[in-house]
Every structure is written in C-alpha cells, then in structure tokens.
Design a protein around this motif. Structure first.
Motif, PDB file in Angstrom:
ATOM      1  N   ASP A  25      44.318 -79.455  87.236  1.00 35.29           N
ATOM      2  CA  ASP A  25      44.300 -79.952  88.604  1.00 35.29           C
ATOM      3  C   ASP A  25      42.663 -78.220  89.037  1.00 35.29           C
ATOM      4  O   ASP A  25      42.130 -78.275  89.237  1.00 35.29           O
ATOM      5  N   CYS A  26      44.240 -77.610  89.787  1.00 32.79           N
ATOM      6  CA  CYS A  26      43.862 -76.709  90.036  1.00 32.79           C
ATOM      7  C   CYS A  26      43.099 -75.859  89.147  1.00 32.79           C
ATOM      8  O   CYS A  26      42.432 -74.909  90.004  1.00 32.79           O
ATOM      9  N   LEU A  27      43.579 -75.483  88.046  1.00 27.25           N
ATOM     10  CA  LEU A  27      43.443 -73.907  87.487  1.00 27.25           C
ATOM     11  C   LEU A  27      41.728 -74.384  87.178  1.00 27.25           C
ATOM     12  O   LEU A  27      40.962 -74.126  87.840  1.00 27.25           O
ATOM     13  N   VAL A  28      41.339 -76.016  86.211  1.00 27.98           N
ATOM     14  CA  VAL A  28      40.020 -76.651  86.313  1.00 27.98           C
ATOM     15  C   VAL A  28      39.112 -76.168  87.984  1.00 27.98           C
ATOM     16  O   VAL A  28      37.956 -75.542  87.570  1.00 27.98           O
ATOM     17  N   SER A  29      39.769 -76.541  88.743  1.00 25.44           N
ATOM     18  CA  SER A  29      38.889 -77.317  90.027  1.00 25.44           C
ATOM     19  C   SER A  29      38.371 -75.271  90.383  1.00 25.44           C
ATOM     20  O   SER A  29      37.725 -75.276  90.888  1.00 25.44           O
ATOM     21  N   ILE A  30      39.271 -75.175  90.399  1.00 27.33           N
ATOM     22  CA  ILE A  30      38.479 -72.755  90.716  1.00 27.33           C
ATOM     23  C   ILE A  30      38.599 -72.974  89.993  1.00 27.33           C
ATOM     24  O   ILE A  30      36.991 -72.002  90.322  1.00 27.33           O
ATOM     25  N   MET A  31      38.354 -72.535  88.608  1.00 28.59           N
ATOM     26  CA  MET A  31      37.382 -72.107  87.865  1.00 28.59           C
ATOM     27  C   MET A  31      36.481 -72.765  87.646  1.00 28.59           C
ATOM     28  O   MET A  31      34.798 -72.704  87.948  1.00 28.59           O
TER      29      MET A  31
END
Lengths: 594, 155
Positions: free
Chosen positions: A307-313
C-alpha cells in the motif's frame, strides 16, 4: 522541483479544507499506526503465557489480563479507523466542492480568450472536470494516510527484524514488483484518459445535443423533425464504443497481471511463516509466541508495504492531474479590482485597435480608431461577419486587442475590465435566461441597487415592457425558465423584453449597448420600444446594433462596418447623401415598404 | 440524411441558403468542423453565418413543404433581401410557409395569414389585407414609417 511545489500546494489545500474534528481524528490515526505492532506483541505474550500454562498448569489470570488488553486495543483500533474513514469521506466531498468552486470561479474570472478556447482551454477544463478533480480529491485525502502507512511500515519492520531480518527483506523485495505493476497500470489508465479527453468531450457534446438534462433545449425540435436521432446516436456511439473497447482491453490486461501478483503474494506469505517456524525450531528460546507475532504481523506488513509503495507512486503519478488542476491558478485572470468603481463619464475611445480571435490569424477588427462622446446615440450597421459583435465584445472587455487601446470613461479596459463593465449596461444578442423569478431576472444586473417592486414596475412602464409582468399571476415574483414548477417558459419576445429591462435596471451605467434588442419582438412591440428610445437610454452614451436600417435614423450617428473596418461614419442624412454602402443597404430594405 | 455525402446537392443548397462563400474562409473548406467550444480547431460562426448554414440545411431536403421560421432575423439588409428572393425563386412549385416579423417581405408571398391570440384573424394577399386595414396593415405601417422619414423616399 515543480513536482515538489505541486505536492506542497496540494498539502496546503488539504490542511486548509480539513475541519477541527477531522484534524483530531487524523492525529489519532498516527497513534493507531502503532497498534498492529502492539497487538501482535500482545498476541505473542498471550501465546507464550498459554504455552507456559500447558507445561505448569498455573493460574490463567495473566493470560486473561493480556487477552482483555488485546480485545480493548482491537476495539480502539476499529473505532478510530472507522471514524477516520468517515472523516476521509467528508473531506473528500469537501475537496470535490472546493474543486468545483475553483473551476466555476476560474470560468468567470479568466481572460475571456480562454473561454474561446485559447491554449486548448476547453479540453483542459473538460479533463479537469472529468478526471483531474476526482484524482486530486483522492490524492489530497490520501496524503495523511500515506504518512500513517509509512509509520506503520517502520514499526512493523523493526518488530519482525528482531525475529529474523530475512523476513523483512523478503517481504520488502517481493512487494516491489506488485507495487510497480500497480503503478504502471494506473499510469497507463492516465495516459489513455488524457488522450481520450478530446473525443470524450465530443461524445458528451453529442449526448447533450440529443437532449441531456440540464442542457439547452435549442435544436431539439429540429433534431426530431429531421429524424436525426439515429444519426447523432451513431456519432455518439462510434466514439463511445471505441473508448469502451480500448478501455476493456486495458482492464483485461490488468486483471491477468494482478492475478499473478496476488499468487506471488500468497506464496511469499506462506514462505515467511515457514522461516518463522524454522527460526523457532533453530532457537526454541524465542518461544512459540514469535510464530503468532509473525503470523499476525507479516500479512499486515505485506499489505502495508505494498500500500505504502503504491500510494507513494500513485501520488507521484497523480502529480500531472494535480498540476493540471493548479494550471488554473497560473493562467491569466482578469484583474479583480474596481468591483465598486464606475467611470465618471460615458466617453468611449478606440485607438488603432486590431483583433484576431484565439487560434486564428485573421484580423476581424482592423486598425479601428473611433471616439464616441458622452450621451451620443450611435448605431452600428454592417454585413454579417463585418465585426459588429466583436467590436461590442472588445468594448465589454471580453478580449484583449492585439494592438491599440480601448477606454470607457477614461478607464483602460485591459487593465480594469471590471470597472469598465460597471460603466456599461448591455442587452446581448444571446442574452441569458435565469431560472428564477422575473424580479431576479431583472435585478441581477445591479446587485447593489435595492429597488422596491413599485420602483421596478415604474421602470418597466417607462420603457414599455410592463405587459410581460402584467400577464403573470404572481407578477414580478412569477418563476420563469424551463425548470420552473409549471414550466412557465416565456416566449422569445418576452424574454427579450426582460433582458432589456435588466439592462435598464442598471441605472448607474454611463453607456448602454443594445445588440439587436428587438430581433424577437413583433412590429408593434418593436415600434413601441423605439418610440420610447429616449426614456430607455436617457442621457447614456448609446450604441445600437441593428439590421433594421429604418430605425437607425433615430440616432445621431451611424458607423458602417465592413470587413473589420469602419467605412462610413455620419448621420443618416450625411450617409444617404454620400450614396455609399449604407445608402445601398438602406434602399434594399426600404423598397419593401414603398 | 440520404444526401449527406452528396457534394453537388450540398453546394446547391448552400447557394440557396446564402452560405456558399462560407467554406472559402477555411483551409478545410466544407470539411471544416464547427464548435470551437468542443474542438480546438473548430470554427466559430457569427449569428448571421449560423443562420445561413441552417437555412441551407432546409434546402437540402426534397420535401413538398418547406417551413422557414425567421430565416433572416440575424442577416444584414442585403443578405436578407437575397435570402427572401431565393426562397421565393427556389421553392420550385413546392409549398413554403414563412414566419417573419419583417412585414415588408410578406408581399413576396401569395397569401398572408395573421394570427392573434391563437386565432386566424386575417387571411389574404398584401393588397387585400392593406385594404382591410386591420392588424397586418397596422404592422406594415409601423415598420414602413421608419423608412418614410426624411429621405426615406429616396428609393
């Protein structure tokens, strides 16, 4: 750098929009970010405590205490998470309203050339309305959530690191492909949508032409009469079908990849449980509770890392949407000064003015120099497309002239269009019809003037359009327009009379412009209006555009437009004596009445 | 609709509607898209130009009855005169109904019908209705007076 600026702008907007309650919940959300780890640690302690019970048969008291604590923590977590979801929902609506407000404000304040599609404004605006606004609302709402996710990720990683560092490393590394996949999918969707905006705008237009609710009903009779439904539907459909088929293809591709990614995630999760079991087998001293901790936390970490990686991207990837939205802030607006100012006199001056419409290079106004003195009554005549209405648009400060200077009562129109407009009252050829009472339809032209019903009726009598009100059961308070309760839509002529009253109501104006003000009136009503021309225009500088050349005889001065220039300038008598373009047009009409 | 791609017919209809000069303004000629508010390269027509296109559209059909509702309201005097003359000449034996506030042109018609409050109140030729001295005559005189002031007689 400009990306960082965009993010900062978005963060400021998000904080500005949040209310106090939502702010408190967001802060509590940061505390909740620690909960998964605390709960997992408590579960570990519970397992260890239960394990010790199995061996020794001691008191169950400590286990019960831990169990009660875990239940309490779960409850708090559930409550705060749900309230946060609720406030996020509220915030999202607020952000969407903020975006709508901003779009409306810009539509009314940008330099008018943008409305005429300068800089591809309409396409960009459609894109903002259709997609960018929505994405921006999502993104802004997500910014705080991302920060919470990052904290949750860090504390969970630290807890698992202690059991076995490989768990954290494997989790992190295997999350990357899934996150990348998700990122590229959204990117593809974005580019696809951006590419399709223009065609999409056309599809929406076709839909509206056939009779979308809330759009103008103009042309509906004609579409029905000529049987154009199938034709327009086919145009709409060919665009919509292509859009949908391409979109479906992309969706299908995404589903395939996502299935593979989900499969990988499950395999990794099971592998990690195996590592945890092995760690305990290798070193029984860490206790069975460690397995519970890994069992509870690694799934969560897997999700939160992804979630974190996707949200940042996604955030990074949504920067173009936000940038497109903030583009609105960067385009040139009309200076919003002089809202209460009005010029001291009604002198009009055009000094060597040339003008071409946006996206074109043909001058429709060519080096026009003309002075109109205060109180002068001037008519503008000329062929279609000779520049008459453009001249009026320039005078109303809608466009910047390419060269030259225009002023009303000494106020420069370009630098102060708002004050210049306060000085001018207009009956536009395409006048507006407001869904409201007749009274409001008249008084919108001067928000500062407080007139009683009697005063308004007196005005209507003076300019001879009071019959429109007399015919209504509720008089001035009758609701009009196609949305009104009884669908009391007035006739074209009645609306035109209201638009004339609207212009006359603005009594502080020094200039009055009438662009074909009687095109929808019958001959008697028209004659009445012109007979009362003096009481309508009073001592205001008056500009009348008309194709009815007989009427232009009542003015002091006639300007003849041809091909963007003023070719003749004088009184009716002078121009007839000149025997030029005006005389030719006059005779063409007069012969019918000989 | 059946003649939507028939260039010859389109050109004839545009001549009749007074829009034949319009495509010359655009590099793409007849294929020029309109509606600049939807399409970036779209053209914006003036009120009179839009009306010429609309009247040309009516001339595309081969129907027996043609209805023109204020076909010249936005046209300049010369174009207006041509518009009415073309309608008179080009209807080629078909029935045409013309609605207009420009009373002077009514004399081009074989028959004039005056409606008032939803009823047909006068019906006849220009001369007959002038002799009747009713609503039509009053309309005609109202408009004629603007052309009979000063040098109005200079026709």
């Amino acid at each position: 750098m400009s990306k960082l600026r965009t993010l900062l702008k978005a963060l400021i907007v998000s904080v500005k929009i949040k209310g106090a309650f939502s702010m408190v919940i967001s802060l509590l959300g940061f505390a909740v970010a620690f909960f998964p780890v605390i709960i997992a640690q408590q579960l570990r302690a519970l397992t260890d405590s239960l394990q010790s019970l199995v061996g020794t048969g001691g008191s169950a008291g400590p286990s019960l205490v831990i169990f009660t604590g875990v239940v309490g923590l779960y409850m708090v977590q559930v409550i705060i998470t749900n309230i946060q979801q609720y406030t996020n929902g509220l915030d999202e609506v607020k952000i969407q309203r903020y975006i709508k407000r901003t779009i409306m404000r810009h539509k009314c304040e940008v330099r008018y050339k943008y409305i005429e599609n300068y800089d591809d404004f309409q396409k960009r605006l459609t894109f903002i309305e259709e997609y960018a606004g929505y994405h921006m609302a999502k993104c802004i709402g997500n910014m705080i959530t991302i920060l919470q996710l990052i904290i949750a990720f860090i504390v969970a990683s630290l807890a698992l690191w202690k059991i076995n560092p490989y768990i954290v490393l494997i989790l992190f590394v295997t999350s990357i492909p899934a996150a990348l996949l998700s990122y590229f999918q959204q990117d593809e969707t974005f580019r696809y949508r951006a590419k399709w905006t223009e065609e999409g705008a056309l599809a929406i237009h076709y839909f509206a032409t056939i009779g979308g609710a809330g759009y103008s009903y103009a042309g509906l009779q004609e579409i029905r009469h000529f049987g154009l439904f199938d034709y327009l539907k086919a145009r709409w459909r060919s665009i919509a079908d292509e859009y949908i088929s391409k979109k479906n293809k992309i969706m299908y591709k995404h589903v395939k990849f996502n299935t593979a990614a989900d499969f990988l995630r499950s395999v990794v999760y099971l592998g990690i449980l195996l590592i945890a079991a092995w760690s305990i087998y290798d070193n029984p001293a860490i206790g069975l509770g460690a397995f519970t901790l890994v069992f509870a936390l690694s799934g969560q970490l897997q999700t939160s890392t992804g979630d974190c990686l996707v949200s940042i991207m996604v955030l990074a990837q949504n920067i173009p949407y936000m940038k497109e939205f903030f583009y609105l802030d960067d385009i040139e607006r009309e200076p919003q000064v002089g809202k209460t100012t009005c010029a001291a006199d009604g002198n009009i001056e055009f000094n060597d003015v040339s003008f071409a419409y946006p996206n074109t290079d043909v001058d429709v106004i060519k080096n026009i120099t003309v002075q109109i003195k205060e109180g002068e009554k001037v008519a503008i005549v000329g062929e279609n497309g000779s520049g008459k209405s453009t001249f009026i648009s320039l005078l109303c400060g809608m466009f910047d002239s390419k060269s030259g200077r225009i002023s009303v009562g000494g106020i420069d129109i370009k630098s102060n269009p708002v004050a210049a407009r306060n000085t001018v009252s207009v009956v536009f050829q395409d006048f507006a019809r407001y869904e409201s009472s007749i009274r409001e339809n008249i008084t919108v032209s001067d928000k500062n003037r407080m007139a009683t019903d009697e005063e308004i009726m007196e005005l209507l009598r003076k300019i001879n359009v009071d019959d429109v009100v007399k015919e209504q059961k509720n008089g001035l308070h009758e609701l009009v327009g196609s949305f009104s309760e009884k669908a009391n839509n007035l006739s074209g002529g009645q609306w035109q009379k209201i638009s004339i009253a609207r212009a006359a109501y603005r009594n502080k104006a020094k200039v009055m412009i009438l662009d074909e003000p009687t095109s929808a009136l019958d001959p008697l009503a028209e004659a009445q209006l012109y007979r009362n021309f003096a009481s309508l225009t009073e001592d205001k500088t008056t500009i009348l555009i008309s194709h009815r050349l007989g009427i232009t005889a009542i003015v002091d001065r006639i300007l003849v437009f041809k091909d963007g220039r003023i070719v003749e300038d004088g009184s009716h008598k002078q121009l007839m004596a000149m025997n030029g373009h005006y005389a030719e047009m006059y005779r063409a009409q007069a012969q019918w009445y000989a | 609709m059946k003649n939507i791609g028939n260039i010859d017919r389109i050109q004839i209809a545009m001549q009749k509607g007074g829009a034949d000069k319009l495509p010359e303004r655009f590099p793409k000629g007849l294929e020029q898209w309109l509606l600049r508010n939807v399409i970036k390269d779209g053209a914006m027509l003036s009120g009179g130009e839009k009306q010429r296109v609309a009247v040309s559209r009516a001339h595309m059909s081969d129907k027996e009855i043609l209805i023109f509702d204020e076909p010249a309201a936005a046209l300049d005097p010369i174009a207006e005169m041509k518009q009415f003359h073309t309608i008179r000449e080009k209807i080629e034996g078909r029935t045409a109904i013309l609605i207009s506030h420009r009373v002077g042109f009514a004399r081009l018609a074989d028959r004039i019908i005056v409606l008032d409050g939803g009823r047909l109140v006068e019906n006849g030729t220009h001369d007959e209705l002038m002799a009747l001295n009713g609503i039509y005559a009053s309309f005609f005189k109202e408009q004629a007076q603007w052309y009979t002031t000063e040098e109005g007689e200079a026709v």
